[in-house]
Enzyme design. Structure first.
Site, PDB file in Angstrom:
ATOM      1  N   GLY A 204       0.790  -1.233   0.000  1.00  0.00           N
ATOM      2  CA  GLY A 204       0.000   0.000   0.000  1.00  0.00           C
ATOM      3  C   GLY A 204       0.820   1.281   0.000  1.00  0.00           C
ATOM      4  O   GLY A 204       0.481   2.250  -0.690  1.00  0.00           O
ATOM      5  N   THR A 244      -6.961 -11.317  12.161  1.00  0.00           N
ATOM      6  CA  THR A 244      -8.062 -10.376  11.924  1.00  0.00           C
ATOM      7  C   THR A 244      -7.644  -9.332  10.904  1.00  0.00           C
ATOM      8  O   THR A 244      -6.561  -8.759  11.011  1.00  0.00           O
ATOM      9  CB  THR A 244      -8.442  -9.697  13.258  1.00  0.00           C
ATOM     10  OG1 THR A 244      -8.839 -10.700  14.178  1.00  0.00           O
ATOM     11  CG2 THR A 244      -9.572  -8.685  13.061  1.00  0.00           C
ATOM     12  N   CYS A 330      23.031   2.195   3.917  1.00  0.00           N
ATOM     13  CA  CYS A 330      23.540   2.217   5.285  1.00  0.00           C
ATOM     14  C   CYS A 330      23.253   0.870   5.929  1.00  0.00           C
ATOM     15  O   CYS A 330      22.144   0.619   6.377  1.00  0.00           O
ATOM     16  CB  CYS A 330      22.850   3.303   6.097  1.00  0.00           C
ATOM     17  SG  CYS A 330      23.603   4.902   5.932  1.00  0.00           S
TER      18      CYS A 330
END
Ligand SMILES: *Cc1c(COP(=O)(O)O)cnc(C)c1O
Length: 406
Positions: A204, A244, A330
């Site tokens: 998303g 859930t 990094c």
């Protein structure tokens, strides 16, 4: 510096949530807070309806059936479920996986974990553009190969793989094809059926949706793919991913996919023009190279190396005002040159001197003009301080210089 401007050009790392996405999500935190698995009252039905709608919107963007969408916590989980799920489920058929050296760490580290459990993994090389060689892929497939895992578009250089051709080779050899399409979904057309992709992961937060949610497409027909669950519990998501459902985030992901479908075409035209402006302006400079494929590339991303300049130092000249990424990762304490750029054949110095600039829905032309100016000034400034640049300008062949160790 008194310049208060702050320009975000790191949209391949993450994107802000689109206000229209946030607006759709908000009711599901409070008024409509039900559990989508509560089948016996209206709170549950309202949540389930919202999840169903999100599934439909996602399926539409991918050219899939809504029943083929599994919700996850993001692309990393989707990748783990896809690769480990196939490795566990198809163990009797074989133990060999093919992937590439330029995959995201989610894929590479998952493959490493499976190697420790006895799986065999082939890591394909890529060419200077970041493309895998289809003949090498074909040659790497053997009787024990159960999965080909190749990304749709690379997160550092934007190179788009020949997905349809890869899928064809997999189909001919009856091998499953999984694609990490986190950088591609919502940016370029992705149609799982037309392209022949069997499993596909995305996230998303790279498409103006919330963080911590993603989806996995799992083909139900021709072939019917089964994955061993990596999270056991209540048997949610056709038993492949228990837990859930995060309803507000799923609603947001659905809305983000709907918007991406509606706006992709116009957004691509706009962002590609801005990206091309950056390329045009910066590639005019001396001793500058474009990394990855010029043509088969995401429209909103560019990766450029500025020879004789150290990328991290360069970034420090503007990072109070511009956010982007360099070709150095990094890793805990040290600065490692990007393994993706190294796989293209770049030396450490060129890899260290690279910048990834990734534009997004909220990038303006002023942002881009400002960034071009600041990057150009930064490069010139860094070079003006560099003895190596001075030597280059004096015409000294830097490759022939013997550097003393001390
Ligand atoms: C961002 C990204 C991931 C990881 O996604 P998350 O949702 O943050 O776990 C995986 N693959 C690619 C290509 C990415 O760009």
């Amino acid at each position: 510096m008194s310049d208060k401007r702050l320009v975000y050009l790191d949209n391949s790392a993450t994107t802000p949530v689109d206000p229209r996405v946030l607006e759709e999500m908000l009711p599901y935190f409070q008024d409509k807070f039900g559990n989508a698995a509560s089948r016996n009252h209206s709170f549950g039905w309202v949540a389930e309806d919202a999840v169903d709608q999100a599934r439909e919107r996602i399926a539409k963007l991918l050219g899939a059936d809504p029943r083929e969408i599994i919700f996850t916590s993001g692309a990393t989980e989707g990748v783990n479920l896809a690769i480990k799920g196939v490795a566990n489920m198809y163990r009797r058929k074989g133990n060999h996986i093919i992937t590439a050296k330029t995959e995201h760490k989610a894929v590479l580290d998952t493959c490493k974990a499976l190697e420790r459990q006895g799986m065999e993994v082939t890591y394909l090389d890529v060419n200077r553009q970041g493309l895998v060689d289809l003949e090498e892929l074909r040659a790497a497939i053997k009787d024990t190969t159960i999965l080909v895992a190749l990304m749709f578009a690379n997160n550092e250089i934007g190179t788009i793989q020949p997905v349809k051709e890869i899928a064809k080779i997999c189909a001919e050899n009856k091998t499953l094809f999984f694609s990490d399409a986190t950088q591609a979904v919502g940016k370029v057309p992705v149609n799982v059926k037309d392209m022949g992709i069997h499993i596909l992961a995305f996230s998303g937060h790279k498409i103006y949706g919330p963080k911590g949610v993603g989806a996995l497409y799992v083909s139900r027909k021709n072939p019917r793919v089964k994955l061993t669950a990596q999270i056991d519990g209540g048997g949610h998501e056709r038993g492949m991913r228990s837990g859930t459902l995060n309803v507000p985030a799923i609603v947001g992901l659905g809305k983000a996919c709907e918007l991406a479908g509606e706006e992709m075409e116009a957004e691509t035209v706009r962002l590609q023009a801005l990206r091309d402006k950056i390329d045009h302006e910066l590639l005019q400079m001396e001793e500058v190279v474009l990394n990855g494929a010029k043509e088969s590339r995401l429209p909103q991303l560019t990766n450029i190396s500025f020879k004789h300049v150290e990328g991290e130092g360069l970034m420090m000249t503007f990072n109070e005002n511009i956010a982007l990424s360099s070709g150095s990762a990094c890793t805990s304490a040290s600065l490692e040159p990007s393994y993706v750029l190294k796989a293209l054949g770049l030396g450490d110095d060129l890899a260290h001197s690279s910048l990834r600039i990734s534009l997004g829905r909220f990038t303006t032309e002023e942002d881009v003009d400002y960034a071009i100016e600041r990057i150009r000034d930064g490069v010139n400034h860094m070079r003006s301080l560099s003895p190596i640049w001075e030597m280059y300008q004096e015409g000294i062949d830097l490759d022939s210089v013997e550097w003393s160790e001390h």
